[in-house]
Design an enzyme around this catalytic site. Sequence first.
Site, mmCIF file in Angstrom:
data_model
loop_
_atom_site.group_PDB
_atom_site.id
_atom_site.type_symbol
_atom_site.label_atom_id
_atom_site.label_comp_id
_atom_site.label_asym_id
_atom_site.label_seq_id
_atom_site.Cartn_x
_atom_site.Cartn_y
_atom_site.Cartn_z
ATOM 1 N N GLU A 209 34.473 51.881 34.236
ATOM 2 C CA GLU A 209 34.849 52.452 35.897
ATOM 3 C C GLU A 209 34.715 54.026 36.535
ATOM 4 O O GLU A 209 35.987 54.104 36.110
ATOM 5 C CB GLU A 209 36.380 51.516 35.308
ATOM 6 C CG GLU A 209 36.124 49.959 35.303
ATOM 7 C CD GLU A 209 37.268 49.988 34.952
ATOM 8 O OE1 GLU A 209 38.915 50.257 34.818
ATOM 9 O OE2 GLU A 209 37.822 48.493 34.474
ATOM 10 N N ASN B 163 29.573 49.715 34.244
ATOM 11 C CA ASN B 163 30.658 48.288 33.717
ATOM 12 C C ASN B 163 31.308 48.702 34.621
ATOM 13 O O ASN B 163 31.904 50.119 34.831
ATOM 14 C CB ASN B 163 30.687 48.299 32.420
ATOM 15 C CG ASN B 163 31.398 46.776 32.628
ATOM 16 O OD1 ASN B 163 31.225 45.884 33.365
ATOM 17 N ND2 ASN B 163 32.851 46.592 32.115
ATOM 18 N N HIS C 227 36.463 40.500 37.939
ATOM 19 C CA HIS C 227 37.014 40.161 38.291
ATOM 20 C C HIS C 227 37.990 39.118 39.871
ATOM 21 O O HIS C 227 38.290 40.182 39.901
ATOM 22 C CB HIS C 227 38.477 40.885 37.630
ATOM 23 C CG HIS C 227 38.201 41.218 36.576
ATOM 24 N ND1 HIS C 227 38.957 40.757 35.236
ATOM 25 C CD2 HIS C 227 38.303 42.635 36.035
ATOM 26 C CE1 HIS C 227 38.624 40.975 34.277
ATOM 27 N NE2 HIS C 227 37.817 42.488 34.550
ATOM 28 N N GLU D 171 33.007 40.599 32.236
ATOM 29 C CA GLU D 171 34.929 40.248 31.755
ATOM 30 C C GLU D 171 34.923 39.603 33.044
ATOM 31 O O GLU D 171 36.393 39.209 34.042
ATOM 32 C CB GLU D 171 35.228 41.489 32.415
ATOM 33 C CG GLU D 171 34.773 42.233 32.499
ATOM 34 C CD GLU D 171 36.625 43.985 31.591
ATOM 35 O OE1 GLU D 171 36.748 43.793 32.666
ATOM 36 O OE2 GLU D 171 35.613 45.219 31.519
ATOM 37 N N ASP E 218 37.132 36.067 35.747
ATOM 38 C CA ASP E 218 37.674 35.418 35.609
ATOM 39 C C ASP E 218 37.753 35.086 36.929
ATOM 40 O O ASP E 218 37.431 36.137 37.928
ATOM 41 C CB ASP E 218 38.890 35.653 34.360
ATOM 42 C CG ASP E 218 39.259 37.547 35.006
ATOM 43 O OD1 ASP E 218 38.924 38.345 35.872
ATOM 44 O OD2 ASP E 218 39.930 37.590 34.212
HETATM 45 O O1 9MR Z 1 42.677 42.402 29.364
HETATM 46 C C1 9MR Z 1 42.655 43.916 28.752
HETATM 47 C C2 9MR Z 1 44.161 43.870 28.672
HETATM 48 O O2 9MR Z 1 44.981 43.486 27.740
HETATM 49 C C3 9MR Z 1 45.163 45.784 28.228
HETATM 50 O O3 9MR Z 1 46.455 45.627 28.769
HETATM 51 C C4 9MR Z 1 43.973 46.392 29.550
HETATM 52 C C5 9MR Z 1 44.512 47.675 30.010
HETATM 53 O O4 9MR Z 1 44.395 48.080 30.729
HETATM 54 O O5 9MR Z 1 42.633 46.431 29.619
HETATM 55 C C6 9MR Z 1 42.598 45.034 29.980
HETATM 56 O O6 9MR Z 1 41.465 44.814 29.898
HETATM 57 C C7 9MR Z 1 40.082 45.878 31.130
HETATM 58 C C8 9MR Z 1 39.255 45.989 30.391
HETATM 59 O O7 9MR Z 1 39.039 46.919 29.137
HETATM 60 C C9 9MR Z 1 38.596 46.780 31.183
HETATM 61 N N1 9MR Z 1 37.703 46.318 33.168
HETATM 62 C C10 9MR Z 1 39.532 46.107 33.523
HETATM 63 C C11 9MR Z 1 40.034 44.328 32.599
HETATM 64 C C12 9MR Z 1 41.331 44.281 32.943
HETATM 65 O O8 9MR Z 1 42.308 44.669 33.245
#
Ligand code: 9MR
Length: 331
Positions: free
Chosen positions: A147, A188, A224, A251, A253
């Site tokens: 990101e 990513n 996402h 990732e 969903d």
């Molecule tokens: O799924 C993850 C969640 O449990 C955490 O609280 C969150 C914190 O930023 O991160 C989520 O995973 C993220 C991933 O690491 C990077 N891309 C976005 C995902 C969803 O927020």
Amino acid sequence: MKLSLELVFTAILAATAAEAALDAKIKAKGKVYYGNIIDRNTINDGTIQNILNTEFGAITAENSWKWDSIEPSRGNFQFGNADSIANWATSRGKLIRGHTLVWHSQLPGWVNSVNDRNTLTQVITNHINQVAGRYRGRVYAWDVVNEVLEDNGNWRNSVFYRVLGEEFVHLAFRTARTADPDAKLYINDYNLDYAGPKIDNTLALVQRLRTAGTPIDGIGTQAHLVVGRIAAFDSQLQRLGATGLDVAITELDIRIPKPVDQAKLQQQQRDYNTVTASCVNLPQCVGITIWGVSDRYSWVDSTFPSDDAPLLWDDSNRRKIAYDGVDQALN
Ligand code: 9MR
């Protein structure tokens, strides 16, 4: 007797791995894996473990491999939770995707307060050496940077960019290559699913990295997504593939705006089918990771309270028709 019991257990484990259903089917299409996530909230849930064992072939730690979990204060490395996940995956013959080495979020405060180039260079180098070095040879692919751009295509205003400029990305990839030479190294990001400045500038950055000789192997598109809004996904995935680098959906969903109803669940089934087919049909796409097994444990609940039900199993861990959408794309 002991030896033969061990052999039986080994055989059962091997059989379980071999039968991981979605994973076996996507491999039959020439791909490397169909994966999912695990972490402390799910690693003791027997139903989730069983689904991971029987359906998926690659594992990403949802949170435990992130900077704030592993190096909460400078030089203080805490690998307990990260190791549990690595061992869970390795002992079951699952590939591991390493997520993530350099990310502005879930970053401990001490990193954010570094403000000189030399210190930050050392901090990044040491973190990558320690983390990628610890799992050297065990990780299929690393999300080296995550990101780094905003949705408008500008650089994200992170400590990394403020202090080092674009050099932080080059530094991260070079260091990761040395720390774990056999791992595939990825950039990513999310919102690479539609045309616009973010994907344009991501592709331009990738091109600069390659021109500079910076070692990069792949582009991860988080995916996402929202039900019914995936029309551009396939064409954008093809743009990523046109670089010739590996591509992974990292990732996935597909969340549903509430209220969830049968028509939206059917649309979700079609959307999962479309996304899976996009990967299957793109030679550069190596695999798909879904960001959660069951709707019971999804980040969507807290982040998007007006959306719901993004995954393939429901709140009671029952298989949804979305699963059939994936399955049909693999048959
Ligand atoms: O799924 C993850 C969640 O449990 C955490 O609280 C969150 C914190 O930023 O991160 C989520 O995973 C993220 C991933 O690491 C990077 N891309 C976005 C995902 C969803 O927020």
